[in-house]
Design an enzyme around this catalytic site. Structure first.
Site, PDB file in Angstrom:
ATOM      1  N   TRP A 184       0.864  -1.183   0.000  1.00 57.49           N
ATOM      2  CA  TRP A 184       0.000   0.000   0.000  1.00 57.49           C
ATOM      3  C   TRP A 184       0.899   1.230   0.000  1.00 57.49           C
ATOM      4  CZ3 TRP A 184      -0.256   3.976   3.664  1.00 57.49           C
ATOM      5  CH2 TRP A 184      -1.166   4.991   3.313  1.00 57.49           C
ATOM      6  N   GLU A 225      -3.018  -2.955  -2.626  1.00 60.87           N
ATOM      7  CA  GLU A 225      -4.165  -2.376  -1.907  1.00 60.87           C
ATOM      8  C   GLU A 225      -4.509  -0.971  -2.398  1.00 60.87           C
ATOM      9  OE1 GLU A 225      -3.502  -2.044   2.313  1.00 60.87           O
ATOM     10  OE2 GLU A 225      -5.493  -1.221   2.707  1.00 60.87           O
ATOM     11  N   LYS A 227      -6.965   2.644  -2.550  1.00 64.03           N
ATOM     12  CA  LYS A 227      -7.562   3.567  -1.581  1.00 64.03           C
ATOM     13  C   LYS A 227      -8.212   4.713  -2.336  1.00 64.03           C
ATOM     14  CE  LYS A 227      -6.239   5.963   2.680  1.00 64.03           C
ATOM     15  NZ  LYS A 227      -5.328   5.893   3.806  1.00 64.03           N
ATOM     16  N   ASP A 258      -9.800  -3.071   1.208  1.00 63.02           N
ATOM     17  CA  ASP A 258      -9.906  -2.566   2.576  1.00 63.02           C
ATOM     18  C   ASP A 258     -11.299  -1.965   2.741  1.00 63.02           C
ATOM     19  OD1 ASP A 258      -9.863  -0.573   4.736  1.00 63.02           O
ATOM     20  OD2 ASP A 258      -7.704  -0.912   4.845  1.00 63.02           O
ATOM     21  N   HIS A 261     -11.796   1.847   2.378  1.00 58.66           N
ATOM     22  CA  HIS A 261     -11.154   2.565   1.279  1.00 58.66           C
ATOM     23  C   HIS A 261     -12.064   2.922   0.113  1.00 58.66           C
ATOM     24  CE1 HIS A 261      -6.722   1.577   2.461  1.00 58.66           C
ATOM     25  NE2 HIS A 261      -7.437   2.117   3.432  1.00 58.66           N
ATOM     26  N   HIS A 285      -8.793  -6.363   4.087  1.00 58.12           N
ATOM     27  CA  HIS A 285      -8.449  -5.587   5.270  1.00 58.12           C
ATOM     28  C   HIS A 285      -9.772  -5.248   5.933  1.00 58.12           C
ATOM     29  CE1 HIS A 285      -4.066  -4.022   4.783  1.00 58.12           C
ATOM     30  NE2 HIS A 285      -4.153  -5.335   4.867  1.00 58.12           N
ATOM     31  N   ASP A 293     -12.473   6.896   6.354  1.00 60.36           N
ATOM     32  CA  ASP A 293     -11.544   5.784   6.584  1.00 60.36           C
ATOM     33  C   ASP A 293     -10.898   5.891   7.961  1.00 60.36           C
ATOM     34  OD1 ASP A 293      -9.859   3.629   6.133  1.00 60.36           O
ATOM     35  OD2 ASP A 293      -8.345   4.839   5.132  1.00 60.36           O
ATOM     36  N   ASP A 295     -10.688   3.684  10.494  1.00 59.66           N
ATOM     37  CA  ASP A 295     -10.047   2.506  11.083  1.00 59.66           C
ATOM     38  C   ASP A 295     -10.489   2.229  12.520  1.00 59.66           C
ATOM     39  OD1 ASP A 295      -8.221   1.502   8.927  1.00 59.66           O
ATOM     40  OD2 ASP A 295      -7.462   3.540   9.049  1.00 59.66           O
ATOM     41  N   ASP A 325      -7.444  -4.511   9.862  1.00 58.82           N
ATOM     42  CA  ASP A 325      -6.736  -3.239   9.727  1.00 58.82           C
ATOM     43  C   ASP A 325      -7.515  -2.146  10.451  1.00 58.82           C
ATOM     44  OD1 ASP A 325      -5.132  -1.171   9.053  1.00 58.82           O
ATOM     45  OD2 ASP A 325      -5.536  -1.196   6.907  1.00 58.82           O
TER      46      ASP A 325
HETATM   47  C1  RNT Z   1      -3.808   2.610   4.785  1.00 58.39           C
HETATM   48  C2  RNT Z   1      -4.005   1.166   4.485  1.00 58.39           C
HETATM   49  C3  RNT Z   1      -2.927   0.264   4.996  1.00 58.39           C
HETATM   50  C4  RNT Z   1      -2.467   0.620   6.395  1.00 58.39           C
HETATM   51  C5  RNT Z   1      -1.481  -0.354   6.964  1.00 58.39           C
HETATM   52  C6  RNT Z   1      -0.843   0.144   8.218  1.00 58.39           C
HETATM   53  O1  RNT Z   1      -4.877   3.380   4.453  1.00 58.39           O
HETATM   54  O2  RNT Z   1      -5.242   0.735   4.932  1.00 58.39           O
HETATM   55  O3  RNT Z   1      -3.340  -1.047   4.908  1.00 58.39           O
HETATM   56  O4  RNT Z   1      -3.543   0.730   7.269  1.00 58.39           O
HETATM   57  O5  RNT Z   1      -0.563  -0.680   6.004  1.00 58.39           O
HETATM   58 ZN    ZN Z   2      -5.606  -1.411   4.777  1.00 59.01          ZN
END
Ligand code: RNT
Ligand code: ZN
Length: 417
Positions: A184, A225, A227, A258, A261, A285, A293, A295, A325
């Protein structure tokens, strides 16, 4: 019979009436490994440079006591978390979590810097996944890494990713299970760019160089990955969904989706059945975006259940790697792992307990009233009794009981840091 046993016996009967084999579901569940992300333990700091703050458009908020400050502390916390989660699970490592006293440049990391992780994985039955770290670094501070116009910067990050794949392959070989090495990058612009194409051309070329060397897929699998945007990269992200979906299809790479994302009303659960027709394998993720986003720790949301339903209903589990994640620094970090991972497993179990034959039959026969009624009835099934029995059988605390252990650990270990 204990209360737990009698509740389970009743639940088993209820499910059997719908044609669902509860024991088979628990057996299937015990074979699924979730990859716990090391970065929940220390707010994505890593041990490369304790002074260095986070950058790259990701951010952990909160200041709860007891953040892990060393590899040893992180492993101690992880061991505690795994002991409260049913089943055998994996670890997802980032390159900045290397174990060495020396200062090592990111483009010079070697398997030996991760040897102690391999030993720990072996001793504790954890497969390990890997990630190059293309953020929180002076050469990433301009917002561009693999898509940089600066040849030197681009080369540096290409070398870091090549080194990371080798470490993934090393971990995979040592542990006898392939590492998923996931790339990523934060590359993007805060404000509207003139050129949207050039950076993507450069990213494609960088990836082509990184993936040039074939590695044994029994040891390492490459994932990428996408985003939508990041903090400070609101207007343009080089590695968008279209970019990586195209790249993964063209080059048969593992696609990472993810859950945070995409646009807030766009769900990855509905993407799975499309992308699985065209990519060989999927990495998830599992995260929880709250308005953006953010998390947050994974909770038992409709979307979490929908994701797991797709994997189970379509028999995608063999081609899917489930990683977590999220990073919340405002609550006990060990509890965050435990809550989020237990929820991911719970949602999998719920999906495995669906009356698949009945639902499919109603749908094929156009009996949409029955389909709707049954789907709604399922929400009231005694699923919790099965989950409790699963935890009991796996030798971990049942229900809220794990909280006592978290509180004791906080007092004895975290509060002393
Ligand atoms: C970032 C991505 C990625 C990170 C990790 C720490 O937006 O989601 O996966 O969260 O690599
Ligand atoms: Zn991620």
């Amino acid at each position: 019979m204990s209360n737990l046993e009698s509740a389970f016996a009743l639940a088993k009967e209820r499910y059997a009436a719908l044609g669902v084999d509860v024991d088979a579901a628990m057996e299937q569940l015990s074979k699924i490994a979730i990859s716990l992300h090391c970065w929940q333990g220390d707010d994505v700091g890593g041990f490369e440079d304790p002074e260095r703050g986070l950058s790259g458009g990701i951010m952990a908020t909160g200041n709860y006591i007891g953040k892990a400050r060393s590899v040893a502390e992180l492993r101690q916390d992880l061991d505690k978390a795994y002991s409260l989660i049913p089943g055998d699970h994996r670890l997802n490592l980032h390159a900045i979590y290397l174990d060495t006293d020396q200062k090592v440049a990111r483009n010079e990391i070697l398997p030996e810097h991760f040897a102690s992780w391999a030993d720990w994985g072996k001793a504790n039955n954890h497969g390990i996944d890997f990630n190059p770290t293309l953020f929180s670094h002076p050469l990433a501070d301009d917002g561009f890494t693999l898509a940089s116009e600066d040849e030197g910067i681009r080369q540096f990050w290409v070398e870091h990713c090549i080194a990371s794949r080798e470490i993934g392959a090393y971990l995979g070989e040592e542990l006898g299970t392939p590492a998923i090495t996931n790339i990523w990058i934060p590359d993007g612009y805060k404000d509207t760019p003139y050129d949207r194409f050039g950076p993507r051309l450069r990213l494609r070329d960088s990836l082509d160089i990184i993936f040039k060397k074939d590695l044994n897929p029994a040891y390492n699998l490459d994932a990428i990955e996408s985003k939508l945007f990041g903090l400070g990269a609101e207007s343009y992200t080089v590695g968008s969904h279209e970019f990586y979906l195209g790249y993964a299809v063209a080059n048969q790479k593992v696609l990472c989706l993810d859950a945070g994302h995409f646009h807030p009303t766009e769900y990855i659960s509905d993407k799975i059945s499309s992308v699985m027709l065209f990519v060989p394998e999927l990495l998830l993720h599992v995260s929880r975006p709250v308005r953006w986003d953010s998390d947050h720790v994974v909770t038992l949301t409709d979307e979490l259940q929908a994701i797991m339903q797709q994997l189970v209903r379509n028999r995608f589990l063999e081609r899917t790697h489930i990683g977590l994640d999220f990073f919340d620094a405002s609550i006990n970090r060990v509890a965050a792992w435990v809550i989020g991972t237990r929820n991911a497993i719970r949602a999998l179990l719920m999906a495995m307990l669906e009356p698949h034959d009945m639902l499919r039959k109603y749908e094929s026969e156009g009996k949409f009233t029955e389909r709707l009624a049954l789907q709604e009835e399922l929400k009231g099934m005694p699923f919790g009794a099965v989950w409790d029995m699963y935890c009991e059988k796996q030798g971990v605390p049942v229900g809220f009981d794990y909280m006592g252990e978290i509180q004791a650990y906080e007092k004895a270990v975290l509060a002393q840091r």
